[in-house]
Design an enzyme around this catalytic site. Structure first.
Site, PDB file in Angstrom:
ATOM      1  N   LYS A  87      10.408  -0.608  -0.414  1.00  0.00           N
ATOM      2  CA  LYS A  87      10.496  -0.923   1.007  1.00  0.00           C
ATOM      3  C   LYS A  87      11.564  -2.000   1.204  1.00  0.00           C
ATOM      4  O   LYS A  87      11.473  -3.083   0.623  1.00  0.00           O
ATOM      5  CB  LYS A  87       9.140  -1.419   1.530  1.00  0.00           C
ATOM      6  CG  LYS A  87       9.183  -1.873   2.983  1.00  0.00           C
ATOM      7  CD  LYS A  87       7.827  -2.409   3.428  1.00  0.00           C
ATOM      8  CE  LYS A  87       7.902  -3.007   4.821  1.00  0.00           C
ATOM      9  NZ  LYS A  87       6.631  -3.599   5.262  1.00  0.00           N
ATOM     10  N   LEU A 336      -9.547 -10.319   5.219  1.00  0.00           N
ATOM     11  CA  LEU A 336     -10.101 -10.084   6.544  1.00  0.00           C
ATOM     12  C   LEU A 336     -11.260 -11.004   6.869  1.00  0.00           C
ATOM     13  O   LEU A 336     -11.587 -11.198   8.046  1.00  0.00           O
ATOM     14  CB  LEU A 336     -10.547  -8.625   6.665  1.00  0.00           C
ATOM     15  CG  LEU A 336      -9.475  -7.568   6.361  1.00  0.00           C
ATOM     16  CD1 LEU A 336     -10.057  -6.169   6.503  1.00  0.00           C
ATOM     17  CD2 LEU A 336      -8.260  -7.751   7.245  1.00  0.00           C
ATOM     18  N   THR A 347       1.766  -8.231   6.879  1.00  0.00           N
ATOM     19  CA  THR A 347       1.489  -9.587   6.408  1.00  0.00           C
ATOM     20  C   THR A 347       0.077  -9.770   5.853  1.00  0.00           C
ATOM     21  O   THR A 347      -0.244 -10.843   5.340  1.00  0.00           O
ATOM     22  CB  THR A 347       1.680 -10.592   7.559  1.00  0.00           C
ATOM     23  OG1 THR A 347       0.893 -10.182   8.686  1.00  0.00           O
ATOM     24  CG2 THR A 347       3.140 -10.673   7.957  1.00  0.00           C
TER      25      THR A 347
END
Length: 507
Positions: A87, A336, A347
């Protein structure tokens, strides 16, 4: 009640670390702690195969390359296990307006002068009709467009990965277990709190067994079983800046060779991602339930994806924001459980990584409030920086075609973000604090891509005559194009570096 000096003094040395939850966050923490501090720690990770993970964090940023190098992870072994591709940036489609496209790449554009950044000389040349597009002076932007890649000497190309999140977690599990981490299969039934100190004493599993520890790491995802439910640390909601609260994700067969960039495609009430892996494509739609219902979002999603579905799309609900404290008492929240900012700039894994690195630097011989406070200050600053950068994409739209985009355009943004945008709009300068994730060129690429053109440039750029200015930019572009010609096609490089498996078939 906050920990007092007396309760801190009663804590013993940190020898037993318990990680609650696996997935990317849990196994990244286990891998890093075991590789760096494993000889002095008893590290156990509890997870249940019956509990699924979110598993959609499949695009990364270049900091993961550094993380792997620090741990001594073989890139080829990782890419084979995670079916990774390269990427070089993110292509933003329809964000500024319908039909408009730009790339936020990982590279550096041009060449700075001691007196001013490259953008000032580009702005002056643009005024004089002497400049190509800003992307022409960045190798990574050009390589992304041309779908080329190779590892160059002295880290000459900045890159990250697309990867299978589940495969990555399995890979890290093997790595961590090889460094002494003990995995325990089981569901957490309850969290036992020490009545005297208020710290977590143990995790009680459904079979009645207990995992005692000195330091607990909460990687239980949105449930936040330890930091949120047991220790009752509150959550700061950022939905007034980040409207999206829902997502669908699905995997499809690939219909073309993988490109070396993520696609972020703005829709009517949110956006879609496309992440190309070696063996399949990761797809998702992120949307605001205030502006579109679940059935409409699913219909828009399934009608736009390419290839055959490998499995039925799964649905996620989330609340953007952060935990008021990511380290409280003897518990650290990662991933999370600590914060969530939608995956627009990939991110999520970076914030996990940074939380781990801060923990390693602050790792306590004995837990004291000073370490806790230092950790929380660092994590808070980083997540606010990322929040501002992501909010900017939505607010700097010129779209007025749907109520969603009109609300994004008109919303009151954080003062810290407003100051950055206005500084660039008026002067071409970028305010940057050392150590922040997104450097000056990232802010410049996105603001230019979203249509913010500075009104002025640095006076130093005006001291160059047209001939000198044209030669300065021409030399930079020539070097970029010369290097680009040396790079093979991304697909060809992957096939030689990490041969692809047979493609997945629908089930």
């Amino acid at each position: 009640m906050e920990a007092t000096a007396s309760t801190q003094a009663g804590r013993g040395p940190v020898r037993r670390v318990v990680i609650a939850g696996g997935g990317t966050a849990g196994w990244m923490a286990a891998a890093a702690l075991s590789r760096t501090l494993g000889k002095g720690l008893d590290i156990r990770l509890v997870e249940s195969e019956q509990i699924g993970t979110v598993g959609v964090g499949e695009a990364t940023i270049p900091t993961l390359v550094t993380f792997h190098r620090l741990l001594g992870i073989s890139e080829q072994a990782f890419m084979a296990a995670a079916q990774g591709t390269i990427k070089l940036g993110i292509a933003f489609e329809n964000w500024r307006e319908r039909g408009h496209r730009y790339i936020h790449s990982f590279g550096t554009s041009g060449k700075d002068h001691w007196s001013a950044g490259f953008q000032h000389f580009w702005l002056r040349a643009r005024e004089r009709g002497l400049a190509d597009g800003y992307e022409a002076y960045c190798l990574e932007s050009r390589a992304a467009e041309e779908e080329r890649f190779a590892h160059l000497p002295r880290n000459g190309v900045n890159y990250a990965y697309h990867m299978d999140a589940a495969g990555y977690a399995r890979f890290l599990r093997g790595f961590a277990e090889g460094h002494g981490v003990k995995r325990i299969e089981g569901k957490i039934a309850r969290v036992r709190i020490d009545p005297d100190s208020g710290d977590i004493a143990s995790l009680v599993l459904e079979d009645g067994s207990q995992l005692e520890g000195d330091l607990f790491i909460d990687c239980t995802g949105f449930r936040a079983l330890l930091i949120g439910q047991a220790l009752r640390v509150g959550f700061e909601d950022w939905s007034h800046w980040l409207f999206n609260d829902s997502a669908f994700a699905a995997q499809t067969t690939a219909v073309r060779p993988p490109v070396p960039y993520t696609r972020a495609i703005a829709g009517e009430s949110g956006w879609q991602w496309r992440i190309p892996l070696q063996h399949r494509v990761g797809n998702g739609i992120v949307y605001s339930s205030q502006y579109v219902d679940q059935e409409q979002a699913l219909a828009a999603f399934t009608s736009s994806i390419e290839g055959e579905l490998i499995a039925k799309p799964w649905h996620l609900r989330f609340r953007p924001g952060r935990r008021l404290k990511c380290w409280h008492r003897n518990c650290v929240a990662l991933g999370l459980a600590g914060s969530f900012i939608e995956p627009l700039e990939s991110t999520t894994i970076h914030l996990i990584q940074r939380g781990i690195m801060h923990l390693l630097r602050c790792f306590p011989a004995v837990i004291v409030q000073e370490d806790i406070d230092a950790y929380n200050r660092q994590v808070d600053a980083e997540v606010e920086h990322v929040r501002d950068f992501v909010v900017m994409h939505f607010n700097l739209t010129e779209r007025r075609d749907t109520p969603y985009w009109e609300a994004c355009r008109l919303m009151e943004i954080p003062p810290s973000l407003r100051q950055r945008i206005e500084l660039f709009r008026e002067t071409g300068k970028v305010f940057h604090v050392p150590g922040e994730l997104f450097g000056e060129n990232s802010w410049i690429q996105v603001m230019l891509g979203q249509g913010v053109m500075p009104r002025r440039h640095h006076p130093a750029a005006g001291l160059m005559g047209d001939e000198e200015l044209a030669r300065f930019l021409g030399d930079i572009r020539s070097r970029v194009e010369h290097t680009l010609e040396q790079l093979p096609a991304h697909q060809a490089y992957l096939q030689s570096y990490c041969p692809a498996p047979a493609p997945s078939r629908p089930v």
